[in-house]
Motif scaffolding. Structure first.
Motif, PDB file in Angstrom:
ATOM      1  N   VAL A  20       0.816  -1.217   0.000  1.00  0.00           N
ATOM      2  CA  VAL A  20       0.000   0.000   0.000  1.00  0.00           C
ATOM      3  C   VAL A  20       0.850   1.266   0.000  1.00  0.00           C
ATOM      4  CG1 VAL A  20      -1.988  -1.094   1.043  1.00  0.00           C
ATOM      5  CG2 VAL A  20      -0.290  -0.023   2.497  1.00  0.00           C
ATOM      6  N   LEU A  21       2.062   1.206   0.573  1.00  0.00           N
ATOM      7  CA  LEU A  21       2.842   2.440   0.668  1.00  0.00           C
ATOM      8  C   LEU A  21       3.805   2.621  -0.493  1.00  0.00           C
ATOM      9  CD1 LEU A  21       3.602   2.494   4.477  1.00  0.00           C
ATOM     10  CD2 LEU A  21       1.815   3.678   3.215  1.00  0.00           C
ATOM     11  N   VAL A  22       4.434   1.531  -0.915  1.00  0.00           N
ATOM     12  CA  VAL A  22       5.467   1.668  -1.944  1.00  0.00           C
ATOM     13  C   VAL A  22       4.913   1.329  -3.325  1.00  0.00           C
ATOM     14  CG1 VAL A  22       7.766   0.968  -2.651  1.00  0.00           C
ATOM     15  CG2 VAL A  22       7.196   1.071  -0.223  1.00  0.00           C
ATOM     16  N   LEU A  23       4.331   0.136  -3.444  1.00  0.00           N
ATOM     17  CA  LEU A  23       3.879  -0.304  -4.769  1.00  0.00           C
ATOM     18  C   LEU A  23       2.547   0.326  -5.169  1.00  0.00           C
ATOM     19  CD1 LEU A  23       4.777  -4.063  -4.541  1.00  0.00           C
ATOM     20  CD2 LEU A  23       5.963  -2.309  -5.812  1.00  0.00           C
ATOM     21  N   GLY A  24       1.828   0.859  -4.169  1.00  0.00           N
ATOM     22  CA  GLY A  24       0.467   1.377  -4.337  1.00  0.00           C
ATOM     23  C   GLY A  24       0.106   1.825  -5.728  1.00  0.00           C
ATOM     24  N   HIS A  25       0.646   2.935  -6.166  1.00  0.00           N
ATOM     25  CA  HIS A  25       0.250   3.460  -7.463  1.00  0.00           C
ATOM     26  C   HIS A  25       1.400   3.429  -8.468  1.00  0.00           C
ATOM     27  CE1 HIS A  25      -3.666   4.475  -6.124  1.00  0.00           C
ATOM     28  NE2 HIS A  25      -3.200   5.200  -5.143  1.00  0.00           N
ATOM     29  N   LEU A  26       2.464   2.699  -8.142  1.00  0.00           N
ATOM     30  CA  LEU A  26       3.537   2.564  -9.124  1.00  0.00           C
ATOM     31  C   LEU A  26       3.040   1.686 -10.261  1.00  0.00           C
ATOM     32  CD1 LEU A  26       6.850   1.925  -7.186  1.00  0.00           C
ATOM     33  CD2 LEU A  26       6.059   3.983  -8.323  1.00  0.00           C
ATOM     34  N   ALA A  27       3.232   2.142 -11.490  1.00  0.00           N
ATOM     35  CA  ALA A  27       2.774   1.334 -12.609  1.00  0.00           C
ATOM     36  C   ALA A  27       3.771   1.448 -13.752  1.00  0.00           C
ATOM     37  CB  ALA A  27       1.399   1.790 -13.073  1.00  0.00           C
ATOM     38  N   LEU A  28       4.284   0.304 -14.191  1.00  0.00           N
ATOM     39  CA  LEU A  28       5.224   0.275 -15.309  1.00  0.00           C
ATOM     40  C   LEU A  28       4.469   0.602 -16.594  1.00  0.00           C
ATOM     41  CD1 LEU A  28       8.201  -0.442 -15.897  1.00  0.00           C
ATOM     42  CD2 LEU A  28       7.431  -2.748 -16.412  1.00  0.00           C
ATOM     43  N   PHE A  29       4.975   1.529 -17.384  1.00  0.00           N
ATOM     44  CA  PHE A  29       4.321   2.004 -18.614  1.00  0.00           C
ATOM     45  C   PHE A  29       2.885   2.434 -18.353  1.00  0.00           C
ATOM     46  CE2 PHE A  29       7.024  -1.641 -20.126  1.00  0.00           C
ATOM     47  CZ  PHE A  29       8.106  -0.842 -20.410  1.00  0.00           C
TER      48      PHE A  29
ATOM     49  N   VAL B  50      -1.403   8.033   7.355  1.00  0.00           N
ATOM     50  CA  VAL B  50      -0.417   7.082   6.817  1.00  0.00           C
ATOM     51  C   VAL B  50       0.059   7.550   5.446  1.00  0.00           C
ATOM     52  CG1 VAL B  50      -0.078   4.741   5.974  1.00  0.00           C
ATOM     53  CG2 VAL B  50      -1.314   5.118   8.093  1.00  0.00           C
ATOM     54  N   ASN B  51      -0.898   7.941   4.590  1.00  0.00           N
ATOM     55  CA  ASN B  51      -0.533   8.431   3.260  1.00  0.00           C
ATOM     56  C   ASN B  51       0.338   9.668   3.350  1.00  0.00           C
ATOM     57  OD1 ASN B  51      -1.676   6.562   1.574  1.00  0.00           O
ATOM     58  ND2 ASN B  51      -3.658   7.569   1.548  1.00  0.00           N
ATOM     59  N   GLU B  52       0.016  10.541   4.326  1.00  0.00           N
ATOM     60  CA  GLU B  52       0.749  11.784   4.439  1.00  0.00           C
ATOM     61  C   GLU B  52       2.198  11.527   4.830  1.00  0.00           C
ATOM     62  OE1 GLU B  52      -0.851  14.687   7.195  1.00  0.00           O
ATOM     63  OE2 GLU B  52      -0.298  16.245   5.767  1.00  0.00           O
ATOM     64  N   SER B  53       2.407  10.613   5.797  1.00  0.00           N
ATOM     65  CA  SER B  53       3.800  10.372   6.192  1.00  0.00           C
ATOM     66  C   SER B  53       4.561   9.674   5.078  1.00  0.00           C
ATOM     67  CB  SER B  53       3.879   9.592   7.502  1.00  0.00           C
ATOM     68  OG  SER B  53       2.813   8.709   7.632  1.00  0.00           O
ATOM     69  N   ALA B  54       3.862   8.812   4.298  1.00  0.00           N
ATOM     70  CA  ALA B  54       4.550   8.195   3.161  1.00  0.00           C
ATOM     71  C   ALA B  54       4.914   9.251   2.125  1.00  0.00           C
ATOM     72  CB  ALA B  54       3.665   7.130   2.526  1.00  0.00           C
ATOM     73  N   ASN B  55       4.048  10.253   1.992  1.00  0.00           N
ATOM     74  CA  ASN B  55       4.275  11.295   0.995  1.00  0.00           C
ATOM     75  C   ASN B  55       5.407  12.223   1.408  1.00  0.00           C
ATOM     76  OD1 ASN B  55       3.436  12.829  -1.403  1.00  0.00           O
ATOM     77  ND2 ASN B  55       2.902  14.390   0.101  1.00  0.00           N
ATOM     78  N   ILE B 114      -1.473  14.147  -1.225  1.00  0.00           N
ATOM     79  CA  ILE B 114      -0.693  13.173  -0.472  1.00  0.00           C
ATOM     80  C   ILE B 114      -0.833  11.767  -1.026  1.00  0.00           C
ATOM     81  CG2 ILE B 114      -0.618  14.464   1.681  1.00  0.00           C
ATOM     82  CD1 ILE B 114      -2.952  12.775   2.649  1.00  0.00           C
ATOM     83  N   ASP B 115      -1.731  11.548  -1.960  1.00  0.00           N
ATOM     84  CA  ASP B 115      -1.842  10.222  -2.563  1.00  0.00           C
ATOM     85  C   ASP B 115      -2.496  10.430  -3.918  1.00  0.00           C
ATOM     86  OD1 ASP B 115      -1.805   7.424  -2.793  1.00  0.00           O
ATOM     87  OD2 ASP B 115      -3.912   7.330  -2.217  1.00  0.00           O
ATOM     88  N   ASN B 116      -1.946   9.809  -4.942  1.00  0.00           N
ATOM     89  CA  ASN B 116      -2.417  10.115  -6.291  1.00  0.00           C
ATOM     90  C   ASN B 116      -2.336   8.871  -7.156  1.00  0.00           C
ATOM     91  OD1 ASN B 116      -3.198  11.441  -8.585  1.00  0.00           O
ATOM     92  ND2 ASN B 116      -1.230  12.416  -8.946  1.00  0.00           N
ATOM     93  N   SER B 117      -3.248   8.729  -8.088  1.00  0.00           N
ATOM     94  CA  SER B 117      -3.129   7.643  -9.056  1.00  0.00           C
ATOM     95  C   SER B 117      -3.522   8.172 -10.426  1.00  0.00           C
ATOM     96  CB  SER B 117      -4.028   6.469  -8.665  1.00  0.00           C
ATOM     97  OG  SER B 117      -5.362   6.749  -8.992  1.00  0.00           O
TER      98      SER B 117
END
Lengths: 171, 279
Positions: A20-29, B50-55, B114-117
């Motif tokens: 949830v913290l690292v891989l969360g929104h990482l997306a290859l291409f 949690v998101n904020e500290s990760a950010n 602090i969190d985006n997709s």
């Protein structure tokens, strides 16, 4: 047994925050995600009951969902994943059967068996996640390629992670 | 009765599966409905902190770019200040616009993302301002470069925003050279492009034209930047134009945003039953 339990606990406590913290929104291409938290569900022992397995999947899926803002999607896919798992395990039982108190991992059953075990389940999970997410927007090929690349990345990460923490006695 | 129980017990795995899946589908459906209060508020304090500290960790890597953007924005604002009409001169007769209220219509509040997709089909992002800072559902969110989204759910200290990169978030837009109205809609593929719909074929649209907000809904003020036309072609039905728009906001690098409060929104909404979050 307690050793297996500690492996599972560590897997849960490391993989879920990592997801949830690292891989969360990482997306290859922009299409390839990595759902490493599935490794925890895959490692659950064969003896665990249907109901417990699916409830566990629901909780894990919901936690991932809340952080990614995709409420219900990962939960639904993970429950489906855990529903399919016992059937698939029954089909691909090794010739000498499953040993009691061993986790279905590379260290215990070998790389080939693990790939055979994990690949279809991960593909089904990715397909469910992305088709639920894209529900009705008609992006069939994009969704399919997302699911394909995601399954591949997830598998690579899973295998790498297991070799990284390969138990010393077995090597 | 005993037989029924035996049947249920025999297939308990399947029934558990069904119940859990129905629960999940219900979650998905209720979460898709933008008007209802969501069952689990993902803008809650725990998730937000949690998101904020990760950010906070990743903040440092974008400092240089954020600085440059701020400098550019300052430069633009200073240029506007210099070009303001000259200060009061007793020799010039002043026309004062009749305005009964004489108040400010829009308030802006700065917030940090602090969190985006950007790689899902229905993207959201999270900001570190919530109800305690005066944020309410339905407020518009912009950056210094243009429109970014619309507040969807608000917690005490955090809020979730429906990104423009969300297939369920159409935005009323205007083609600047011709003043024609259309709708900006993301199609779920490229986070740098969106489509401008419902502009009919006789309108003269060329690559390089500016697309701005129309101001016809109460969420965004009018004439905010949305993007630049990158490609035009007649659509398959030969009725509308198929217009691709390069978005002015880089959603992959969203850091700081402004939340717009429209002071007249109640008045405007009571005139037009306007539901910006649904089709």
């Amino acid at each position: 047994m307690s050793r297996n339990l500690s492996i599972l606990l560590i897997a849960l406590l490391v993989l879920l925050p990592f997801q949830v913290l690292v891989l969360g929104h990482l997306a290859l291409f922009n299409i390839g995600f990595c759902f490493i938290y599935l490794l925890f569900l895959l490692l659950l022992p064969n003896e665990i009951g249907y109901v417990q397995g699916m409830l566990g999947a629901l909780v894990v899926g919901l936690i991932v969902d809340i952080f990614l803002g995709t409420l219900g999607i990962h939960a639904a896919s993970s429950v489906f994943f855990m529903f399919l798992r016992p059937f698939w395990l029954g089909i691909i039982t090794p010739r000498q059967g499953f040993e009691v108190n061993t986790l279905p991992s590379i260290a215990n059953y070998g790389l080939i068996w693990f790939l055979l075990y994990a690949t279809p389940l991960i593909i089904m999970h990715s397909l469910t996640v992305f088709f639920l997410e894209a529900s009705g927007s008609g992006l069939f090929w994009l969704t399919l390629s997302k699911a394909g690349l995601t399954s591949l990345i997830t598998l690579v990460f899973m295998v790498a992670l297991q070799y990284l923490f390969y138990p010393k006695g077995k090597a | 009765m005993g037989q029924l129980l035996a049947f249920l017990y025999k297939y308990r795995a399947f029934f558990t599966f069904l119940i859990l899946e129905v629960f999940c589908i219900w979650l998905i459906v209720s979460n898709n409905n933008y008007q209802k209060t969501v069952f689990i508020n993902s803008a809650s304090g725990l998730i937000g902190s949690v998101n904020e500290s990760a950010n906070e960790v990743s903040d440092y890597f974008s400092l240089a770019r954020v600085n440059r953007e701020l400098a550019e924005e300052n430069e633009r604002l200073r240029a506007q200040l210099l070009n303001l009409p000259e200060s009061l001169d007793s020799l010039v007769q002043l026309d004062i616009d009749p305005d009964t209220t004489d108040t400010v219509q829009y308030y802006l509040r700065a917030a940090e993302v602090i969190d985006n997709s950007t790689s899902l089909v229905n993207n959201m992002f999270m900001i570190n301002k919530g109800r305690g800072d005066g944020i309410e559902e339905g407020m518009g969110v912009i950056t210094s470069r243009g429109v970014a989204g619309k507040v969807r759910s608000v917690g005490k200290r955090y809020a979730r925003v429906v990104s423009l990169l969300n297939t369920r978030n159409p935005i009323s837009a205007r083609h600047l050279p011709s003043q024609r109205m259309g709708t900006i809609q993301w199609d779920g593929t490229d986070p740098k492009r969106a489509r401008l719909l419902y502009v009919t074929r006789e309108v003269d649209v060329a690559p390089g034209d500016t697309i701005i907000t129309s101001g016809f809904n109460a969420v965004y003020p009018k004439a905010l930047m949305i993007g630049i036309v990158s490609a035009v072609a007649p659509d398959a039905n030969q009725r509308d134009l198929e217009i691709q728009v390069d978005l002015s906001v880089d959603f992959n690098a969203l850091e700081y945003v402004y939340v717009i409060e429209n002071k007249y929104i109640i008045e405007k909404d009571s005139l037009v039953e306007n539901d910006p979050l649904e089709f």
